[in-house]
Enzyme design. Structure first.
Site, short mmCIF file in Angstrom:
data_model
loop_
_atom_site.label_atom_id
_atom_site.label_comp_id
_atom_site.label_asym_id
_atom_site.label_seq_id
_atom_site.Cartn_x
_atom_site.Cartn_y
_atom_site.Cartn_z
CD GLU A 15 -3.12 0.52 0.38
OE1 GLU A 15 -3.93 1.73 -0.03
OE2 GLU A 15 -3.22 -0.45 -0.22
CE1 TYR A 22 -2.58 -0.91 7.00
CE2 TYR A 22 -1.57 -0.70 4.60
CZ TYR A 22 -1.86 -1.43 5.88
OH TYR A 22 -1.09 -2.71 6.06
O1 G4F Z 1 -9.32 -6.49 0.42
P1 G4F Z 1 -9.04 -4.95 0.51
O2 G4F Z 1 -9.48 -4.54 1.86
O3 G4F Z 1 -7.35 -4.87 0.64
P2 G4F Z 1 -6.40 -3.60 0.25
O4 G4F Z 1 -6.98 -2.35 0.42
O5 G4F Z 1 -5.58 -3.80 -1.10
O6 G4F Z 1 -5.54 -3.88 1.67
C1 G4F Z 1 -4.97 -5.10 1.85
O7 G4F Z 1 -3.43 -5.15 1.27
C2 G4F Z 1 -2.48 -4.53 1.66
C3 G4F Z 1 -1.34 -4.95 0.90
O8 G4F Z 1 -1.53 -4.15 -0.11
C4 G4F Z 1 -2.47 -4.49 3.36
F1 G4F Z 1 -1.39 -3.70 3.81
C5 G4F Z 1 -3.58 -4.19 4.00
O9 G4F Z 1 -3.46 -4.23 5.17
C6 G4F Z 1 -4.70 -5.18 3.43
O10 G4F Z 1 -4.16 -6.50 4.04
O11 G4F Z 1 -9.18 -4.23 -0.80
C7 G4F Z 1 -8.97 -4.76 -2.03
C8 G4F Z 1 -9.44 -4.09 -2.91
C9 G4F Z 1 -9.76 -2.46 -3.08
O12 G4F Z 1 -9.38 -1.84 -4.23
C10 G4F Z 1 -10.91 -2.21 -2.59
O13 G4F Z 1 -11.58 -0.85 -2.93
O14 G4F Z 1 -10.95 -4.49 -3.24
C11 G4F Z 1 -11.73 -3.38 -3.39
N1 G4F Z 1 -13.30 -3.60 -2.75
C12 G4F Z 1 -14.11 -3.44 -3.44
N2 G4F Z 1 -15.33 -3.79 -2.80
C13 G4F Z 1 -13.11 -3.76 -1.73
C14 G4F Z 1 -14.75 -4.00 -1.51
N3 G4F Z 1 -12.65 -3.86 -0.41
C15 G4F Z 1 -13.25 -4.49 0.93
N4 G4F Z 1 -12.41 -4.16 1.70
N5 G4F Z 1 -14.72 -4.49 0.91
C16 G4F Z 1 -15.42 -4.41 -0.39
O15 G4F Z 1 -16.67 -4.57 -0.36
#
Ligand code: G4F
Length: 360
Positions: A145, A166
């Protein structure tokens, strides 16, 4: 199942230590629990820092609760950390404690920085105060990130450009680790880990949110799963591979910083399709933007809908890592494919599929 929780206060740690010991902050999370199992298999004595929680947060640790030593502690309290290090004197410290949800960091930026940024300074300073800064090795859970929307593929040489509170908090911690390494000769390494998932992943992250919902659909769920940005692309690997890599970093003679990534990237939509197809659903996507939905081709049931409220104020469009350095110096490489990772998660959340012929 939770009856025998071996949880010590910082004042009751008068035991004899074995030859190798590790302290894991954030042990109750996906990475902490995965790493704890890995270290136990290698014969380590494992201490786990566990912040106060009014609910039981040990579900990821059920199978190893009798083998680890949980200590009440928090990276937001320096005197507490100092006393814990004084009593445990670990050979290795893995700092995995963090407020890890990128979306949530926009609504609580100060708390995010207090834990993720200041937390690492408190730990490094506690190591110096206790006098284990030369003997103990330190791992910092840095994050892809920190790259923000820097051009892919991102490596250790890529200039950082975080675009979330973050990401900023993690970048501060990253630089502190490098600074303490250079200033005080500490064996302190940053693992710059790209997204890593598995059955212990928190339900608030997109992959687990999808696989849990899938399990619910198989048990009769009717309401569609709301998701945000379906086009975001992530470099998804399996947490087990990444924790093995974290351990490998601390076994090196010299501390350094390493990217761990698969080098492949997929969209959220691709993840959804892959997970649902394992359960026999063929999703048909209809509509545009925030009106888009996905229906099961056979029943016509709407299973996914886009929800504007789940979009972030700033988004990383694509993460794709270049882990050549870790591959050549550590000899690390991911062993679990994207497909196997999705299957591992789906089967954990939809165990009824285990009996289906497809998985025989
Ligand atoms: O699963 P995410 O929340 O992970 P994100 O934001 O990539 O972060 C994770 O990975 C990082 C490493 O790069 C870590 F440092 C961090 O602690 C964490 O483990 O979201 C992944 C993607 C994003 O683009 C988000 O906008 O999924 C998209 N998304 C779409 N719908 C969603 C959703 N994310 C979440 N959490 N919930 C949704 O409903």
């Amino acid at each position: 199942m939770y009856s025998v929780i071996f949880c010590m206060t910082e004042f009751s740690l008068g035991m004899i230590l074995p030859s190798r010991s590790a302290l894991i902050t954030g042990i109750t999370g996906q990475d902490g629990s995965t790493l704890a199992s890995l270290l136990l298999d290698k014969g380590y004595k494992v201490f786990g820092l566990r912040p106060y929680a009014s609910v039981d947060d040990t579900k990821n640790l059920i199978s190893i609760l009798d083998d680890i030593i949980l200590i009440d502690g928090d990276v937001t309290d320096t005197s507490n950390l100092t006393r814990i290090l004084e009593r445990t004197k670990p050979d290795e410290i893995y700092n995995l404690a963090a407020m890890t949800h990128v979306g949530v960091s926009f609504s609580m930026p100060e708390a995010t920085c207090n834990i993720n940024a200041q937390g690492v300074v408190r730990l490094l300073e506690a190591m110096r105060t206790v006098g284990i800064d030369k003997s103990a090795r330190f791992y910092q859970a840095s994050s892809s990130e920190m790259f923000g929307n820097a051009p892919a593929p991102q490596s250790e040489e890529t200039p950082f450009a975080p675009c979330s509170p973050y990401g900023c908090s993690k970048l501060y911690a990253y630089w502190m680790v490098r600074t303490y390494r250079q200033a005080y000769g500490m064996h302190a390494s940053n693992g710059i880990l790209f997204n890593h998932e598995g059955p212990h992943r928190g339900a608030e992250f997109v992959t687990r949110k999808v696989t849990r919902a899938l399990g619910e659909f198989l048990s009769g769920r009717k309401e569609p799963l709301p998701l945000g940005n379906l086009e975001a692309r992530r470099d998804w690997g399996h947490a087990h591979d990444y924790m093995r890599g974290a351990w490998m970093m601390l076994q090196q003679e010299r501390a350094d910083d390493y990217v761990l990534a698969t080098g492949q990237t997929r969209s959220v939509r691709e993840f959804v399709n892959a997970a649902f197809s394992l359960a026999g659903f063929a999703l048909v996507w209809e509509g545009q933007g925030t009106h888009e939905v996905a229906r099961d081709a056979i029943s016509g049931q709407v299973m996914v809908r886009v929800d504007e409220a789940l979009f972030r104020p700033l988004e990383i469009d694509q993460l794709k890592g270049d882990s050549s350095k870790a591959r050549s110096i550590l000899g690390w490489e991911p062993e679990i494919s994207f497909e196997a990772m999705v299957e591992d998660m789906v089967l954990a959340d939809a165990p009824s599929l285990l009996n289906k012929k497809r998985y025989a």
